[in-house]
Motif scaffolding. Structure first.
Motif, PDB file in Angstrom:
ATOM      1  N   ALA A  47      12.101 -13.165  31.446  1.00 33.06           N
ATOM      2  CA  ALA A  47      12.292 -14.611  31.420  1.00 33.06           C
ATOM      3  C   ALA A  47      11.865 -15.205  32.757  1.00 33.06           C
ATOM      4  N   ILE A  48      11.713 -16.505  32.753  1.00 34.00           N
ATOM      5  CA  ILE A  48      11.527 -17.258  33.991  1.00 34.00           C
ATOM      6  C   ILE A  48      12.743 -18.169  34.116  1.00 34.00           C
ATOM      7  N   ASN A  49      13.265 -18.304  35.321  1.00 36.12           N
ATOM      8  CA  ASN A  49      14.467 -19.099  35.545  1.00 36.12           C
ATOM      9  C   ASN A  49      14.130 -20.351  36.341  1.00 36.12           C
ATOM     10  N   ILE A  50      14.562 -21.493  35.816  1.00 33.54           N
ATOM     11  CA  ILE A  50      14.488 -22.739  36.569  1.00 33.54           C
ATOM     12  C   ILE A  50      15.766 -22.760  37.407  1.00 33.54           C
ATOM     13  N   ILE A  72      10.008 -37.784  34.707  1.00 34.86           N
ATOM     14  CA  ILE A  72       9.437 -36.768  35.595  1.00 34.86           C
ATOM     15  C   ILE A  72      10.045 -35.395  35.318  1.00 34.86           C
ATOM     16  N   GLY A  73      11.355 -35.330  35.159  1.00 35.98           N
ATOM     17  CA  GLY A  73      12.007 -34.055  34.835  1.00 35.98           C
ATOM     18  C   GLY A  73      11.498 -33.493  33.524  1.00 35.98           C
ATOM     19  N   THR A  74      11.293 -34.347  32.555  1.00 34.09           N
ATOM     20  CA  THR A  74      10.764 -33.929  31.250  1.00 34.09           C
ATOM     21  C   THR A  74       9.366 -33.349  31.398  1.00 34.09           C
ATOM     22  N   ILE A  75       8.524 -34.001  32.184  1.00 36.42           N
ATOM     23  CA  ILE A  75       7.163 -33.498  32.406  1.00 36.42           C
ATOM     24  C   ILE A  75       7.200 -32.130  33.074  1.00 36.42           C
ATOM     25  N   LYS A  94       5.055 -24.703  28.923  1.00 32.09           N
ATOM     26  CA  LYS A  94       3.671 -24.458  28.521  1.00 32.09           C
ATOM     27  C   LYS A  94       3.059 -23.311  29.319  1.00 32.09           C
ATOM     28  N   ILE A  95       3.237 -23.332  30.618  1.00 35.02           N
ATOM     29  CA  ILE A  95       2.640 -22.298  31.468  1.00 35.02           C
ATOM     30  C   ILE A  95       3.185 -20.916  31.113  1.00 35.02           C
ATOM     31  N   PHE A  96       4.495 -20.811  30.937  1.00 37.22           N
ATOM     32  CA  PHE A  96       5.081 -19.482  30.775  1.00 37.22           C
ATOM     33  C   PHE A  96       5.189 -19.018  29.333  1.00 37.22           C
ATOM     34  N   GLN A 125       9.460 -14.070  27.783  1.00 38.15           N
ATOM     35  CA  GLN A 125       9.874 -14.326  26.408  1.00 38.15           C
ATOM     36  C   GLN A 125      10.903 -15.451  26.317  1.00 38.15           C
ATOM     37  N   PHE A 126      11.524 -15.790  27.446  1.00 38.36           N
ATOM     38  CA  PHE A 126      12.542 -16.833  27.466  1.00 38.36           C
ATOM     39  C   PHE A 126      12.444 -17.618  28.765  1.00 38.36           C
ATOM     40  N   VAL A 127      12.943 -18.834  28.731  1.00 33.36           N
ATOM     41  CA  VAL A 127      13.108 -19.649  29.937  1.00 33.36           C
ATOM     42  C   VAL A 127      14.604 -19.896  30.073  1.00 33.36           C
ATOM     43  N   THR A 128      15.145 -19.589  31.250  1.00 37.95           N
ATOM     44  CA  THR A 128      16.571 -19.786  31.515  1.00 37.95           C
ATOM     45  C   THR A 128      16.739 -20.862  32.581  1.00 37.95           C
TER      46      THR A 128
END
Length: 156
Positions: free
Chosen positions: A97-100, A114-117, A124-126, A135-138
């Motif tokens: 996963a990638i974590n924000i 802006i946050g939505t973009i 999209k990138i990941f 496989q997931f964004v956390t």
């Protein structure tokens, strides 16, 4: 990334309770970036170069500790796993996963999308461009109603 810009950056009320502002104003942000705990990204207005938003990303994984956890995850993503990958996916016990980690939009530019973009770009990138195995964004989120509502719109 200019430290002076970050000292002037505010994404909420400036008080002792604003953990996000405190992090963006501290040396911790630069140390985390330097030692690869996370990568720091800034969004600037083209015409003035003013700082609109700051966010950090880090690699993550979702590990399943029990069969019950695995069953819950399978039910949740049922129908989203490609048929030709289903057998492999069912054998996984950990999912990349990638974590924000942090996401803040400057006070004066909040509620403009802006946050939505930023979220759309990360997704999209990941998930579409295969920037890395993901496989997931956390999300690590501050626990307040405004932030929770924002991320719930994205099904986090």
């Amino acid at each position: 990334m200019d430290k002076e810009d970050l000292l002037n950056f505010s994404c909420g009320e400036d008080d002792k309770e604003n953990q996000l502002n405190s992090f963006f104003h501290s040396d911790k942000l630069f140390r985390c970036d330097k030692h690869h705990l996370c990568s720091v990204y800034v969004v600037r207005r083209i015409s003035t170069s003013s700082l609109l938003a700051v966010f950090t990303l880090a690699n993550d994984s979702i590990g399943l500790l029990s069969q019950e956890d695995k069953k819950d995850l399978q039910e949740e993503v049922c129908g989203h796993v490609a048929e030709d990958y289903n057998e492999i996916w069912n054998q996984q016990t950990s999912f990349p996963a990638i974590n924000i980690c942090h996401l803040g939009v400057s006070n004066q530019f909040q509620s403009l999308g802006i946050g939505t973009i930023i979220i759309q770009m990360i997704l999209k990138i990941f998930t579409k461009y295969d920037a890395s195995g993901c496989q997931f964004v956390t999300v690590d989120s501050l626990n307040n109603s405004q932030t929770n509502n924002f991320y719930q719109k994205w099904f986090f």
